[in-house]
Write a protein that holds these residues in place. Structure first.
Motif, PDB file in Angstrom:
ATOM      1  N   VAL A 117       0.870  -1.172   0.000  1.00 13.22           N
ATOM      2  CA  VAL A 117       0.000   0.000   0.000  1.00 13.22           C
ATOM      3  C   VAL A 117       0.907   1.221   0.000  1.00 13.22           C
ATOM      4  O   VAL A 117       1.798   1.348   0.833  1.00 13.22           O
ATOM      5  CB  VAL A 117      -0.935   0.033   1.231  1.00 13.22           C
ATOM      6  N   GLN A 118       0.670   2.118  -0.944  1.00  9.55           N
ATOM      7  CA  GLN A 118       1.427   3.366  -1.050  1.00  9.55           C
ATOM      8  C   GLN A 118       0.515   4.510  -0.616  1.00  9.55           C
ATOM      9  O   GLN A 118      -0.578   4.681  -1.166  1.00  9.55           O
ATOM     10  CB  GLN A 118       1.896   3.587  -2.491  1.00  9.55           C
ATOM     11  N   THR A 119       0.960   5.283   0.386  1.00  8.41           N
ATOM     12  CA  THR A 119       0.225   6.451   0.856  1.00  8.41           C
ATOM     13  C   THR A 119       1.168   7.649   0.843  1.00  8.41           C
ATOM     14  O   THR A 119       2.339   7.512   0.494  1.00  8.41           O
ATOM     15  CB  THR A 119      -0.304   6.247   2.297  1.00  8.41           C
ATOM     16  N   GLN A 120       0.662   8.797   1.280  1.00 10.99           N
ATOM     17  CA  GLN A 120       1.516   9.982   1.395  1.00 10.99           C
ATOM     18  C   GLN A 120       2.629   9.747   2.412  1.00 10.99           C
ATOM     19  O   GLN A 120       3.686  10.355   2.328  1.00 10.99           O
ATOM     20  CB  GLN A 120       0.684  11.190   1.829  1.00 10.99           C
ATOM     21  N   ARG A 121       2.381   8.861   3.375  1.00  6.51           N
ATOM     22  CA  ARG A 121       3.372   8.574   4.418  1.00  6.51           C
ATOM     23  C   ARG A 121       4.465   7.620   3.943  1.00  6.51           C
ATOM     24  O   ARG A 121       5.465   7.454   4.604  1.00  6.51           O
ATOM     25  CB  ARG A 121       2.696   7.955   5.638  1.00  6.51           C
ATOM     26  N   GLY A 122       4.250   6.947   2.811  1.00 14.61           N
ATOM     27  CA  GLY A 122       5.248   6.007   2.308  1.00 14.61           C
ATOM     28  C   GLY A 122       4.611   4.691   1.886  1.00 14.61           C
ATOM     29  O   GLY A 122       3.396   4.576   1.764  1.00 14.61           O
ATOM     30  N   LYS A 123       5.473   3.713   1.691  1.00 16.02           N
ATOM     31  CA  LYS A 123       5.042   2.408   1.181  1.00 16.02           C
ATOM     32  C   LYS A 123       5.110   1.372   2.301  1.00 16.02           C
ATOM     33  O   LYS A 123       6.111   1.269   3.002  1.00 16.02           O
ATOM     34  CB  LYS A 123       5.954   1.990   0.028  1.00 16.02           C
ATOM     35  N   ASP A 126       4.864 -20.563   5.060  1.00 16.06           N
ATOM     36  CA  ASP A 126       4.102 -21.482   4.218  1.00 16.06           C
ATOM     37  C   ASP A 126       2.680 -20.996   3.996  1.00 16.06           C
ATOM     38  O   ASP A 126       1.748 -21.789   3.907  1.00 16.06           O
ATOM     39  CB  ASP A 126       4.087 -22.877   4.859  1.00 16.06           C
ATOM     40  N   ASP A 127       2.486 -19.688   3.894  1.00 15.43           N
ATOM     41  CA  ASP A 127       1.147 -19.118   3.785  1.00 15.43           C
ATOM     42  C   ASP A 127       1.015 -18.308   2.500  1.00 15.43           C
ATOM     43  O   ASP A 127       1.938 -17.594   2.115  1.00 15.43           O
ATOM     44  CB  ASP A 127       0.876 -18.230   4.998  1.00 15.43           C
ATOM     45  N   ASN A 128      -0.133 -18.413   1.867  1.00 19.24           N
ATOM     46  CA  ASN A 128      -0.406 -17.634   0.667  1.00 19.24           C
ATOM     47  C   ASN A 128      -1.451 -16.543   0.942  1.00 19.24           C
ATOM     48  O   ASN A 128      -2.203 -16.155   0.061  1.00 19.24           O
ATOM     49  CB  ASN A 128      -0.848 -18.543  -0.478  1.00 19.24           C
ATOM     50  N   VAL A 129      -1.481 -16.063   2.174  1.00 14.60           N
ATOM     51  CA  VAL A 129      -2.358 -14.967   2.585  1.00 14.60           C
ATOM     52  C   VAL A 129      -1.479 -13.831   3.092  1.00 14.60           C
ATOM     53  O   VAL A 129      -0.614 -14.036   3.932  1.00 14.60           O
ATOM     54  CB  VAL A 129      -3.332 -15.415   3.703  1.00 14.60           C
ATOM     55  N   HIS A 130      -1.706 -12.631   2.572  1.00  7.35           N
ATOM     56  CA  HIS A 130      -0.987 -11.429   3.017  1.00  7.35           C
ATOM     57  C   HIS A 130      -2.022 -10.421   3.492  1.00  7.35           C
ATOM     58  O   HIS A 130      -3.053 -10.243   2.854  1.00  7.35           O
ATOM     59  CB  HIS A 130      -0.203 -10.807   1.866  1.00  7.35           C
ATOM     60  N   ARG A 131      -1.709  -9.735   4.598  1.00  8.11           N
ATOM     61  CA  ARG A 131      -2.631  -8.726   5.140  1.00  8.11           C
ATOM     62  C   ARG A 131      -1.860  -7.480   5.540  1.00  8.11           C
ATOM     63  O   ARG A 131      -0.757  -7.564   6.063  1.00  8.11           O
ATOM     64  CB  ARG A 131      -3.364  -9.265   6.357  1.00  8.11           C
ATOM     65  N   ILE A 132      -2.483  -6.338   5.299  1.00 11.34           N
ATOM     66  CA  ILE A 132      -1.939  -5.062   5.769  1.00 11.34           C
ATOM     67  C   ILE A 132      -3.041  -4.353   6.553  1.00 11.34           C
ATOM     68  O   ILE A 132      -4.175  -4.243   6.082  1.00 11.34           O
ATOM     69  CB  ILE A 132      -1.482  -4.165   4.596  1.00 11.34           C
ATOM     70  N   PHE A 133      -2.682  -3.888   7.748  1.00  9.25           N
ATOM     71  CA  PHE A 133      -3.542  -3.030   8.557  1.00  9.25           C
ATOM     72  C   PHE A 133      -2.838  -1.688   8.673  1.00  9.25           C
ATOM     73  O   PHE A 133      -1.663  -1.640   9.004  1.00  9.25           O
ATOM     74  CB  PHE A 133      -3.719  -3.606   9.976  1.00  9.25           C
ATOM     75  N   ILE A 140      -5.048   6.376  -2.209  1.00  9.97           N
ATOM     76  CA  ILE A 140      -3.957   5.435  -1.942  1.00  9.97           C
ATOM     77  C   ILE A 140      -3.833   4.460  -3.104  1.00  9.97           C
ATOM     78  O   ILE A 140      -4.757   4.306  -3.897  1.00  9.97           O
ATOM     79  CB  ILE A 140      -4.186   4.665  -0.626  1.00  9.97           C
ATOM     80  N   THR A 141      -2.680   3.818  -3.186  1.00 10.22           N
ATOM     81  CA  THR A 141      -2.445   2.806  -4.213  1.00 10.22           C
ATOM     82  C   THR A 141      -2.220   1.472  -3.519  1.00 10.22           C
ATOM     83  O   THR A 141      -1.411   1.363  -2.598  1.00 10.22           O
ATOM     84  CB  THR A 141      -1.202   3.152  -5.053  1.00 10.22           C
ATOM     85  N   ILE A 142      -2.937   0.458  -3.977  1.00 11.52           N
ATOM     86  CA  ILE A 142      -2.793  -0.915  -3.490  1.00 11.52           C
ATOM     87  C   ILE A 142      -2.158  -1.705  -4.616  1.00 11.52           C
ATOM     88  O   ILE A 142      -2.581  -1.594  -5.772  1.00 11.52           O
ATOM     89  CB  ILE A 142      -4.163  -1.507  -3.121  1.00 11.52           C
ATOM     90  N   GLY A 143      -1.142  -2.488  -4.301  1.00 11.93           N
ATOM     91  CA  GLY A 143      -0.438  -3.220  -5.352  1.00 11.93           C
ATOM     92  C   GLY A 143      -0.264  -4.700  -5.048  1.00 11.93           C
ATOM     93  O   GLY A 143      -0.059  -5.091  -3.901  1.00 11.93           O
ATOM     94  N   VAL A 144      -0.345  -5.494  -6.105  1.00 12.69           N
ATOM     95  CA  VAL A 144      -0.081  -6.934  -6.053  1.00 12.69           C
ATOM     96  C   VAL A 144       1.111  -7.183  -6.967  1.00 12.69           C
ATOM     97  O   VAL A 144       1.054  -6.887  -8.162  1.00 12.69           O
ATOM     98  CB  VAL A 144      -1.303  -7.751  -6.527  1.00 12.69           C
ATOM     99  N   GLU A 145       2.187  -7.709  -6.384  1.00 14.81           N
ATOM    100  CA  GLU A 145       3.434  -7.888  -7.121  1.00 14.81           C
ATOM    101  C   GLU A 145       3.854  -9.363  -7.123  1.00 14.81           C
ATOM    102  O   GLU A 145       4.251  -9.890  -6.086  1.00 14.81           O
ATOM    103  CB  GLU A 145       4.524  -7.046  -6.472  1.00 14.81           C
ATOM    104  N   PRO A 146       3.765 -10.032  -8.271  1.00 18.07           N
ATOM    105  CA  PRO A 146       4.264 -11.410  -8.342  1.00 18.07           C
ATOM    106  C   PRO A 146       5.778 -11.423  -8.170  1.00 18.07           C
ATOM    107  O   PRO A 146       6.481 -10.594  -8.738  1.00 18.07           O
ATOM    108  CB  PRO A 146       3.877 -11.864  -9.748  1.00 18.07           C
TER     109      PRO A 146
END
Length: 159
Positions: free
Chosen positions: A102-108, A117-124, A134-140
């Motif tokens: 997540v990219q905000t004015q405060r940074g990335k 071993d998990d394929n779940v990512h979370r940001i709070f 804001i920008t939300i990104g998915v990066e393979p």
């Protein structure tokens, strides 16, 4: 669906080995899907979802815009929760790797999987700036076989 359900949980303030991802809150689960697709695509919606497929041949970063909503009452803070899930193949270890940011004015802000071993990512993120885009990104990062479908869900909520 997995990303919607996980993103719509309430933290029980217990260790993840006890609570998992938390207790499902159906109001939070359904908020992103109630947004108009045009609002999500234009980046005007505070909540939303997207899905795609990463492949070994195309490792492009996919980004999405969202607008932090105004506060409904003085003193309330606006928080953000974003969840990425992606497909992985059967085996002893996780084989596909993706990153959520997540990219905000405060940074990335970036994530790593909850466990190795998990394929779940979370940001709070706490105390978001009302009206900010804001920008939300998915990066393979690594796709083991030909393709890896993924889904991402985001929601702003007041506390």
């Amino acid at each position: 669906m997995k990303a919607l359900l996980i993103n719509g949980t309430d933290d029980l303030k217990l260790p993840s080995t006890v609570q998992g991802y938390g207790e499902i809150n159906m109001r939070k689960v359904l908020t992103p899907v109630q947004q108009a697709v045009a609002e999500i695509k234009s980046g005007k919606a505070a909540s939303g979802y997207a899905q795609g497929t990463a492949s070994r041949d195309e490792m492009d970063v996919q980004t999405f815009k969202a607008t932090v909503p105004p506060q409904s009452a003085a003193g309330k803070k606006i928080n953000l929760q974003v969840t990425l899930v992606y497909h992985d193949y059967q085996g002893d270890q996780i084989q596909n790797r993706m990153n959520l940011f997540v990219q905000t004015q405060r940074g990335k802000t970036e994530t790593a999987p909850t466990t190795q071993d998990d394929n779940v990512h979370r940001i709070f993120m706490n105390d978001m700036t009302p009206g900010e885009v804001i920008t939300i990104g998915v990066e393979p990062k690594l796709i083991f076989k030909k393709k890896a479908p993924w889904g991402v869900v985001w929601d702003h909520f007041e506390v």
